[in-house]
Design a protein around this motif. Sequence first.
Motif, PDB file in Angstrom:
ATOM      1  N   SER A  10       0.834  -1.208   0.000  1.00  0.00           N
ATOM      2  CA  SER A  10       0.000   0.000   0.000  1.00  0.00           C
ATOM      3  C   SER A  10       0.866   1.255   0.000  1.00  0.00           C
ATOM      4  N   LYS A  11       1.928   1.237   0.795  1.00  0.00           N
ATOM      5  CA  LYS A  11       2.854   2.371   0.849  1.00  0.00           C
ATOM      6  C   LYS A  11       3.525   2.594  -0.503  1.00  0.00           C
ATOM      7  N   THR A  12       3.889   1.498  -1.172  1.00  0.00           N
ATOM      8  CA  THR A  12       4.551   1.610  -2.476  1.00  0.00           C
ATOM      9  C   THR A  12       3.627   2.250  -3.500  1.00  0.00           C
ATOM     10  N   VAL A  13       2.377   1.819  -3.524  1.00  0.00           N
ATOM     11  CA  VAL A  13       1.406   2.389  -4.467  1.00  0.00           C
ATOM     12  C   VAL A  13       1.127   3.847  -4.123  1.00  0.00           C
ATOM     13  N   ASP A  14       1.051   4.162  -2.834  1.00  0.00           N
ATOM     14  CA  ASP A  14       0.844   5.560  -2.425  1.00  0.00           C
ATOM     15  C   ASP A  14       2.006   6.445  -2.885  1.00  0.00           C
ATOM     16  N   SER A  15       3.229   5.911  -2.794  1.00  0.00           N
ATOM     17  CA  SER A  15       4.409   6.706  -3.125  1.00  0.00           C
ATOM     18  C   SER A  15       4.642   6.814  -4.628  1.00  0.00           C
ATOM     19  N   PHE A  16       4.424   5.707  -5.351  1.00  0.00           N
ATOM     20  CA  PHE A  16       4.843   5.658  -6.750  1.00  0.00           C
ATOM     21  C   PHE A  16       3.743   5.257  -7.730  1.00  0.00           C
ATOM     22  N   GLY A  17       2.567   4.889  -7.233  1.00  0.00           N
ATOM     23  CA  GLY A  17       1.425   4.649  -8.109  1.00  0.00           C
ATOM     24  C   GLY A  17       1.313   3.271  -8.721  1.00  0.00           C
ATOM     25  N   ARG A  18       2.320   2.409  -8.531  1.00  0.00           N
ATOM     26  CA  ARG A  18       2.294   1.103  -9.178  1.00  0.00           C
ATOM     27  C   ARG A  18       3.354   0.191  -8.560  1.00  0.00           C
ATOM     28  N   ILE A  19       3.325  -1.087  -8.935  1.00  0.00           N
ATOM     29  CA  ILE A  19       4.357  -2.055  -8.554  1.00  0.00           C
ATOM     30  C   ILE A  19       4.653  -2.906  -9.779  1.00  0.00           C
ATOM     31  N   ASP A  20       5.902  -2.900 -10.217  1.00  0.00           N
ATOM     32  CA  ASP A  20       6.300  -3.667 -11.392  1.00  0.00           C
ATOM     33  C   ASP A  20       7.240  -4.819 -11.069  1.00  0.00           C
ATOM     34  N   ILE A  21       8.076  -4.624 -10.058  1.00  0.00           N
ATOM     35  CA  ILE A  21       9.166  -5.560  -9.778  1.00  0.00           C
ATOM     36  C   ILE A  21       9.250  -5.806  -8.279  1.00  0.00           C
ATOM     37  N   LEU A  22       9.395  -7.063  -7.911  1.00  0.00           N
ATOM     38  CA  LEU A  22       9.683  -7.424  -6.523  1.00  0.00           C
ATOM     39  C   LEU A  22      11.046  -8.085  -6.464  1.00  0.00           C
ATOM     40  N   CYS A  23      11.943  -7.538  -5.664  1.00  0.00           N
ATOM     41  CA  CYS A  23      13.218  -8.177  -5.361  1.00  0.00           C
ATOM     42  C   CYS A  23      13.131  -8.717  -3.938  1.00  0.00           C
ATOM     43  N   ALA A  24      12.855 -10.018  -3.832  1.00  0.00           N
ATOM     44  CA  ALA A  24      12.696 -10.666  -2.522  1.00  0.00           C
ATOM     45  C   ALA A  24      14.083 -11.037  -2.011  1.00  0.00           C
ATOM     46  N   ASN A  25      14.677 -10.110  -1.312  1.00  0.00           N
ATOM     47  CA  ASN A  25      16.083 -10.217  -0.932  1.00  0.00           C
ATOM     48  C   ASN A  25      16.296 -10.381   0.572  1.00  0.00           C
ATOM     49  N   ALA A  26      15.321 -10.035   1.392  1.00  0.00           N
ATOM     50  CA  ALA A  26      15.517 -10.027   2.845  1.00  0.00           C
ATOM     51  C   ALA A  26      15.988 -11.385   3.339  1.00  0.00           C
ATOM     52  N   GLY A  27      16.986 -11.371   4.196  1.00  0.00           N
ATOM     53  CA  GLY A  27      17.485 -12.626   4.730  1.00  0.00           C
ATOM     54  C   GLY A  27      18.434 -12.407   5.902  1.00  0.00           C
ATOM     55  N   ILE A  28      18.501 -13.416   6.765  1.00  0.00           N
ATOM     56  CA  ILE A  28      19.446 -13.400   7.878  1.00  0.00           C
ATOM     57  C   ILE A  28      20.247 -14.700   7.837  1.00  0.00           C
ATOM     58  N   PHE A  29      21.449 -14.673   8.408  1.00  0.00           N
ATOM     59  CA  PHE A  29      22.291 -15.868   8.364  1.00  0.00           C
ATOM     60  C   PHE A  29      23.111 -16.008   9.646  1.00  0.00           C
ATOM     61  N   PRO A  30      22.452 -16.099  10.800  1.00  0.00           N
ATOM     62  CA  PRO A  30      23.199 -16.316  12.045  1.00  0.00           C
ATOM     63  C   PRO A  30      23.844 -17.696  12.039  1.00  0.00           C
ATOM     64  N   GLN A  31      25.139 -17.747  12.275  1.00  0.00           N
ATOM     65  CA  GLN A  31      25.862 -19.021  12.220  1.00  0.00           C
ATOM     66  C   GLN A  31      25.757 -19.744  13.558  1.00  0.00           C
ATOM     67  N   LYS A  32      25.190 -20.932  13.535  1.00  0.00           N
ATOM     68  CA  LYS A  32      25.019 -21.709  14.757  1.00  0.00           C
ATOM     69  C   LYS A  32      24.890 -23.184  14.397  1.00  0.00           C
ATOM     70  N   LYS A  33      25.794 -24.008  14.911  1.00  0.00           N
ATOM     71  CA  LYS A  33      25.751 -25.439  14.620  1.00  0.00           C
ATOM     72  C   LYS A  33      24.541 -26.089  15.288  1.00  0.00           C
ATOM     73  N   MET A  34      24.151 -27.262  14.761  1.00  0.00           N
ATOM     74  CA  MET A  34      22.923 -27.898  15.218  1.00  0.00           C
ATOM     75  C   MET A  34      22.936 -28.253  16.700  1.00  0.00           C
ATOM     76  N   THR A  35      24.124 -28.473  17.269  1.00  0.00           N
ATOM     77  CA  THR A  35      24.195 -28.770  18.700  1.00  0.00           C
ATOM     78  C   THR A  35      23.720 -27.589  19.543  1.00  0.00           C
ATOM     79  N   GLU A  36      23.820 -26.394  18.995  1.00  0.00           N
ATOM     80  CA  GLU A  36      23.408 -25.181  19.701  1.00  0.00           C
ATOM     81  C   GLU A  36      22.135 -24.566  19.121  1.00  0.00           C
ATOM     82  N   LEU A  37      21.704 -25.045  17.964  1.00  0.00           N
ATOM     83  CA  LEU A  37      20.575 -24.452  17.251  1.00  0.00           C
ATOM     84  C   LEU A  37      19.255 -24.856  17.900  1.00  0.00           C
ATOM     85  N   SER A  38      18.454 -23.876  18.293  1.00  0.00           N
ATOM     86  CA  SER A  38      17.166 -24.163  18.930  1.00  0.00           C
ATOM     87  C   SER A  38      16.055 -24.171  17.883  1.00  0.00           C
ATOM     88  N   PRO A  39      14.912 -24.782  18.204  1.00  0.00           N
ATOM     89  CA  PRO A  39      13.778 -24.710  17.286  1.00  0.00           C
ATOM     90  C   PRO A  39      13.371 -23.274  16.962  1.00  0.00           C
TER      91      PRO A  39
END
Length: 259
Positions: free
Chosen positions: A76-105
Amino acid sequence: MFASLSGKVAIVTGGSKGIGKGIAGVFARQGVKIMIAARGEQDAKNAVEDIIADGGQADYFLCDVSNWQEVQALLSKTVDSFGRIDILCANAGIFPQKKMTELSPDDWDEVMSTNLKSTFLTVKACLPYFEKAGQGRVIVTSSITGPVTGYPGWSHYGASKSGQLGFIKTAAMELAPFNTTINAVMPGNILTEGLADLGEDYLKAMAASIPLKRLGSVEDIGNAALFFATDEACYITGQQIVVDGGQILPESLDAINEM
Protein backbone atom coordinates in the motif's frame (compact mmCIF):
# COMPACT_ATOMS: atom_id res chain seq x y z
CA MET A 1 21.49 -0.26 -20.50
CA PHE A 2 17.91 -1.58 -20.54
CA ALA A 3 15.44 1.07 -21.70
CA SER A 4 12.54 -1.19 -20.71
CA LEU A 5 13.14 -0.48 -17.01
CA SER A 6 13.00 3.31 -16.94
CA GLY A 7 10.07 4.59 -14.88
CA LYS A 8 9.17 1.23 -13.36
CA VAL A 9 8.75 0.64 -9.64
CA ALA A 10 10.61 -1.99 -7.62
CA ILE A 11 10.26 -3.16 -4.04
CA VAL A 12 13.56 -4.35 -2.58
CA THR A 13 13.19 -6.19 0.71
CA GLY A 14 16.23 -6.01 2.93
CA GLY A 15 17.31 -3.14 0.72
CA SER A 16 18.95 -0.95 3.34
CA LYS A 17 22.35 -2.65 3.36
CA GLY A 18 24.45 -5.41 1.87
CA ILE A 19 23.30 -7.15 -1.30
CA GLY A 20 19.85 -5.55 -1.08
CA LYS A 21 21.32 -2.06 -1.06
CA GLY A 22 23.47 -3.01 -4.04
CA ILE A 23 20.44 -4.26 -5.95
CA ALA A 24 18.51 -1.09 -5.13
CA GLY A 25 21.37 1.11 -6.34
CA VAL A 26 21.82 -0.77 -9.61
CA PHE A 27 18.09 -0.61 -10.37
CA ALA A 28 17.85 3.07 -9.43
CA ARG A 29 20.65 3.97 -11.84
CA GLN A 30 18.50 2.46 -14.63
CA GLY A 31 15.62 4.80 -13.80
CA VAL A 32 13.66 2.41 -11.57
CA LYS A 33 11.84 3.97 -8.62
CA ILE A 34 12.79 2.09 -5.46
CA MET A 35 10.81 1.21 -2.33
CA ILE A 36 13.17 -0.17 0.31
CA ALA A 37 11.68 -2.48 2.93
CA ALA A 38 13.81 -2.79 6.04
CA ARG A 39 13.66 -3.07 9.83
CA GLY A 40 16.26 -0.47 10.75
CA GLU A 41 15.20 3.11 10.13
CA GLN A 42 18.63 4.76 10.02
CA ASP A 43 20.02 2.29 7.50
CA ALA A 44 16.88 2.67 5.40
CA LYS A 45 17.14 6.46 5.46
CA ASN A 46 20.81 6.30 4.50
CA ALA A 47 20.07 3.98 1.57
CA VAL A 48 17.34 6.28 0.28
CA GLU A 49 19.56 9.33 0.64
CA ASP A 50 22.34 7.59 -1.31
CA ILE A 51 19.96 6.78 -4.18
CA ILE A 52 18.58 10.32 -4.29
CA ALA A 53 22.10 11.81 -4.17
CA ASP A 54 22.92 9.62 -7.20
CA GLY A 55 19.97 11.08 -9.12
CA GLY A 56 17.44 8.32 -8.43
CA GLN A 57 14.04 8.13 -6.76
CA ALA A 58 13.45 6.13 -3.59
CA ASP A 59 11.41 5.80 -0.43
CA TYR A 60 11.42 3.36 2.47
CA PHE A 61 8.99 1.49 4.68
CA LEU A 62 9.82 -0.16 8.00
CA CYS A 63 8.52 -3.68 7.77
CA ASP A 64 8.86 -7.22 9.10
CA VAL A 65 8.49 -9.14 5.85
CA SER A 66 7.56 -12.32 7.70
CA ASN A 67 4.35 -10.62 8.92
CA TRP A 68 1.43 -10.74 6.47
CA GLN A 69 -0.21 -7.52 7.64
CA GLU A 70 3.04 -5.58 7.44
CA VAL A 71 3.76 -6.92 3.96
CA GLN A 72 0.33 -5.76 2.79
CA ALA A 73 1.04 -2.35 4.30
CA LEU A 74 4.34 -2.27 2.40
CA LEU A 75 2.54 -2.68 -0.90
CA SER A 76 0.00 0.00 0.00
CA LYS A 77 2.85 2.37 0.85
CA THR A 78 4.55 1.61 -2.48
CA VAL A 79 1.41 2.39 -4.47
CA ASP A 80 0.84 5.56 -2.42
CA SER A 81 4.41 6.71 -3.12
CA PHE A 82 4.84 5.66 -6.75
CA GLY A 83 1.42 4.65 -8.11
CA ARG A 84 2.29 1.10 -9.18
CA ILE A 85 4.36 -2.05 -8.55
CA ASP A 86 6.30 -3.67 -11.39
CA ILE A 87 9.17 -5.56 -9.78
CA LEU A 88 9.68 -7.42 -6.52
CA CYS A 89 13.22 -8.18 -5.36
CA ALA A 90 12.70 -10.67 -2.52
CA ASN A 91 16.08 -10.22 -0.93
CA ALA A 92 15.52 -10.03 2.84
CA GLY A 93 17.48 -12.63 4.73
CA ILE A 94 19.45 -13.40 7.88
CA PHE A 95 22.29 -15.87 8.36
CA PRO A 96 23.20 -16.32 12.04
CA GLN A 97 25.86 -19.02 12.22
CA LYS A 98 25.02 -21.71 14.76
CA LYS A 99 25.75 -25.44 14.62
CA MET A 100 22.92 -27.90 15.22
CA THR A 101 24.19 -28.77 18.70
CA GLU A 102 23.41 -25.18 19.70
CA LEU A 103 20.58 -24.45 17.25
CA SER A 104 17.17 -24.16 18.93
CA PRO A 105 13.78 -24.71 17.29
CA ASP A 106 13.14 -20.98 17.67
CA ASP A 107 16.42 -20.18 15.91
CA TRP A 108 15.35 -22.42 13.03
CA ASP A 109 11.90 -20.85 12.81
CA GLU A 110 13.32 -17.31 12.80
CA VAL A 111 15.54 -18.01 9.79
CA MET A 112 12.77 -19.83 7.94
CA SER A 113 10.33 -16.98 8.57
CA THR A 114 12.71 -14.22 7.54
CA ASN A 115 14.23 -15.97 4.52
CA LEU A 116 11.61 -18.36 3.14
CA LYS A 117 8.19 -17.40 4.48
CA SER A 118 8.84 -13.77 3.55
CA THR A 119 9.49 -14.80 -0.05
CA PHE A 120 6.07 -16.43 -0.24
CA LEU A 121 4.30 -13.55 1.53
CA THR A 122 5.77 -10.79 -0.62
CA VAL A 123 5.08 -12.67 -3.86
CA LYS A 124 1.52 -13.44 -2.75
CA ALA A 125 0.92 -9.79 -1.85
CA CYS A 126 2.13 -8.63 -5.28
CA LEU A 127 -0.15 -10.96 -7.25
CA PRO A 128 -3.19 -8.64 -7.49
CA TYR A 129 -0.95 -5.78 -8.66
CA PHE A 130 0.76 -7.89 -11.31
CA GLU A 131 -2.59 -9.23 -12.47
CA LYS A 132 -4.02 -5.73 -12.80
CA ALA A 133 -0.92 -4.47 -14.66
CA GLY A 134 -0.81 -7.50 -16.95
CA GLN A 135 2.84 -8.16 -16.18
CA GLY A 136 5.41 -8.36 -13.41
CA ARG A 137 8.88 -9.50 -12.42
CA VAL A 138 10.07 -11.29 -9.28
CA ILE A 139 13.74 -11.80 -8.49
CA VAL A 140 14.64 -13.88 -5.43
CA THR A 141 18.03 -13.68 -3.72
CA SER A 142 18.94 -17.28 -2.91
CA SER A 143 22.52 -18.50 -2.33
CA ILE A 144 25.02 -21.17 -3.32
CA THR A 145 24.90 -22.23 0.35
CA GLY A 146 22.23 -24.89 0.63
CA PRO A 147 21.37 -25.54 -3.01
CA VAL A 148 24.99 -26.32 -4.00
CA THR A 149 27.35 -26.11 -1.02
CA GLY A 150 27.27 -26.53 2.73
CA TYR A 151 29.00 -24.84 5.63
CA PRO A 152 28.96 -25.75 9.36
CA GLY A 153 26.53 -23.55 11.27
CA TRP A 154 24.27 -22.76 8.36
CA SER A 155 21.95 -25.77 8.16
CA HIS A 156 18.92 -23.52 8.75
CA TYR A 157 20.14 -20.89 6.29
CA GLY A 158 20.98 -23.49 3.65
CA ALA A 159 17.57 -25.12 4.02
CA SER A 160 15.82 -21.76 3.59
CA LYS A 161 17.82 -20.96 0.45
CA SER A 162 17.12 -24.37 -1.07
CA GLY A 163 13.47 -23.84 -0.21
CA GLN A 164 13.40 -20.64 -2.20
CA LEU A 165 14.52 -22.49 -5.33
CA GLY A 166 11.83 -25.11 -4.80
CA PHE A 167 9.27 -22.36 -4.38
CA ILE A 168 10.08 -20.57 -7.64
CA LYS A 169 9.54 -23.69 -9.77
CA THR A 170 5.83 -23.93 -9.00
CA ALA A 171 5.45 -20.18 -8.49
CA ALA A 172 6.64 -19.69 -12.08
CA MET A 173 3.69 -21.72 -13.34
CA GLU A 174 1.18 -19.95 -11.10
CA LEU A 175 2.50 -16.51 -12.06
CA ALA A 176 2.59 -17.23 -15.79
CA PRO A 177 -1.12 -16.42 -16.38
CA PHE A 178 -0.35 -12.90 -15.11
CA ASN A 179 2.51 -12.53 -17.62
CA THR A 180 4.84 -12.49 -14.62
CA THR A 181 8.21 -14.21 -14.32
CA ILE A 182 10.10 -15.32 -11.23
CA ASN A 183 13.80 -16.20 -11.14
CA ALA A 184 16.58 -16.41 -8.57
CA VAL A 185 20.13 -15.14 -8.22
CA MET A 186 22.50 -17.36 -6.21
CA PRO A 187 25.38 -15.31 -4.79
CA GLY A 188 28.68 -16.76 -3.69
CA ASN A 189 30.95 -14.81 -1.34
CA ILE A 190 30.02 -11.16 -1.73
CA LEU A 191 31.85 -8.33 -0.02
CA THR A 192 29.32 -6.70 2.30
CA GLU A 193 29.57 -4.74 5.53
CA GLY A 194 29.23 -7.86 7.66
CA LEU A 195 31.88 -9.77 5.73
CA ALA A 196 34.33 -6.88 5.88
CA ASP A 197 34.10 -6.96 9.68
CA LEU A 198 35.70 -10.43 9.68
CA GLY A 199 39.07 -8.93 8.82
CA GLU A 200 41.53 -8.75 5.95
CA ASP A 201 43.09 -12.18 6.56
CA TYR A 202 39.69 -13.85 6.39
CA LEU A 203 38.78 -12.04 3.19
CA LYS A 204 42.09 -13.02 1.55
CA ALA A 205 41.59 -16.66 2.50
CA MET A 206 38.11 -16.63 1.01
CA ALA A 207 39.28 -14.98 -2.20
CA ALA A 208 42.02 -17.60 -2.59
CA SER A 209 39.39 -20.33 -3.04
CA ILE A 210 37.67 -18.51 -5.92
CA PRO A 211 38.99 -18.96 -9.49
CA LEU A 212 38.58 -15.25 -10.26
CA LYS A 213 40.61 -14.55 -7.09
CA ARG A 214 38.29 -11.93 -5.67
CA LEU A 215 35.10 -11.62 -3.71
CA GLY A 216 32.03 -10.44 -5.57
CA SER A 217 30.57 -6.97 -5.21
CA VAL A 218 26.96 -6.18 -4.39
CA GLU A 219 26.74 -4.65 -7.86
CA ASP A 220 27.62 -8.05 -9.37
CA ILE A 221 24.43 -9.43 -7.84
CA GLY A 222 22.45 -6.31 -8.73
CA ASN A 223 23.42 -6.61 -12.38
CA ALA A 224 22.23 -10.23 -12.56
CA ALA A 225 18.96 -9.30 -10.88
CA LEU A 226 18.59 -6.37 -13.25
CA PHE A 227 18.62 -8.60 -16.31
CA PHE A 228 15.86 -10.82 -14.91
CA ALA A 229 13.74 -7.68 -14.41
CA THR A 230 13.92 -6.51 -18.03
CA ASP A 231 11.58 -7.02 -20.96
CA GLU A 232 14.56 -8.64 -22.68
CA ALA A 233 14.33 -11.50 -20.14
CA CYS A 234 10.58 -11.98 -20.59
CA TYR A 235 10.91 -15.62 -21.75
CA ILE A 236 12.97 -16.76 -18.74
CA THR A 237 11.10 -17.99 -15.68
CA GLY A 238 11.57 -20.49 -12.88
CA GLN A 239 15.35 -20.39 -13.35
CA GLN A 240 18.38 -19.55 -11.26
CA ILE A 241 21.84 -18.18 -12.00
CA VAL A 242 24.97 -18.65 -9.90
CA VAL A 243 27.07 -15.50 -9.44
CA ASP A 244 30.15 -16.65 -7.55
CA GLY A 245 33.33 -16.01 -9.55
CA GLY A 246 33.56 -19.74 -10.25
CA GLN A 247 33.69 -20.68 -6.55
CA ILE A 248 31.68 -23.90 -6.89
CA LEU A 249 33.72 -25.22 -9.85
CA PRO A 250 36.99 -26.58 -8.36
CA GLU A 251 36.99 -30.17 -7.13
CA SER A 252 39.52 -29.27 -4.44
CA LEU A 253 42.08 -26.67 -3.40
CA ASP A 254 44.56 -28.59 -5.57
CA ALA A 255 42.50 -27.60 -8.60
CA ILE A 256 42.89 -23.94 -7.63
CA ASN A 257 46.63 -24.39 -7.19
CA GLU A 258 46.91 -25.96 -10.64
CA MET A 259 45.64 -22.74 -12.18
